[in-house]
Scaffold this active site. Structure first.
Site: not given
Length: 242
Positions: A8, A129
């Site tokens: 990330d 998500d």
């Protein structure tokens, strides 16, 4: 089942967030390309990349770090975050990404997902998500009334390569994935489902694999913390489910 180690990217660094909150970032390194090389050396088959700044900005922000990773490794990489138009999709695929992940636009502009999947067969995934079974967008900052299963099913005939399903409340918390919700989604659609969020032990990976329907799992913090040994986990996941 494929294990995707996650990198990330925030401000050019490798980080992990807690519950997707940008102000709760733990920095794990300032050389993402070196981290990618370590993952490749450990035997990974894929690498999962997220441009966190890009997810909020709506356009690529950590492009230099992503390009450095692509120049350093030979394993396929997939990227999500800030990819919201055909030009950006084409740009990343031309630069060497194996797959782009479309999240926010899957809700706001599903026609783009379909167009991209037609134009680049096998190279477009949908990122879903969710909090409490409902989809969140724009770097998880905005919640919608869209149900995860409904969104996934709407792309059944679109030709997308995979669905990356992230339970936001599990992400970065090292509390295990939402196994029940992920398995239910995988059984509800024919598109391969990749689990993300909370994968924190070898036991979590085995449980996901042993459902027999989950195609992959993404893990970040557990690999950086040493809770999961990447090489050992990859070897275990190649075994026939018990």
């Amino acid at each position: 089942m494929i294990l995707y180690p996650a990198i990330d990217l925030k401000d050019g660094q490798c980080v992990r967030l807690l519950h997707g909150e940008m102000d709760k970032a733990t920095v794990f390194g300032d050389d993402p390309a070196a981290q990618a090389a370590k993952f490749q050396a450990a035997g990974c088959e894929w690498i999962h990349l997220v441009d966190l700044n890009g997810a909020f900005a709506g356009l690529p922000v950590n492009a230099a770090a992503v390009e450095a990773i692509l120049a350093r490794v030979t394993v396929p990489c997939q990227l999500g975050g800030g990819i919201r138009d055909m030009a950006t999709i084409a740009m990343w695929l031309e630069k060497g990404l194996a797959r782009v992940i479309l999240g926010t636009v899957a809700v706001e502009n599903p026609a783009l997902v379909r167009e991209a999947a037609r134009a680049f067969p096998g190279r477009v995934a949908v990122g879903i998500d969710a909090r409490g079974g409902r989809v969140a967008t724009k770097g998880w900052a905005e919640e919608t009334d869209v149900l995860v299963t409904d969104l996934a099913r709407s792309f059944e005939d679109a030709g997308v390569a995979a669905i990356i399903y992230t339970d936001i409340l599990r992400d970065g918390a090292m509390q295990g994935p939402n196994l029940a919700a992920t398995e239910a989604l995988a059984r509800a659609v024919t598109i391969p489902v990749i689990a993300s969020g909370g994968v924190s032990s070898l036991a979590d990976l085995i449980a996901l694999r042993d459902t027999g329907v989950i195609a992959g799992a993404i893990s970040g913090r557990a690999l950086y913390d040493g809770a999961i040994d990447l090489t050992a986990a990859i070897e275990e996941l190649r075994r026939v489910p018990r």
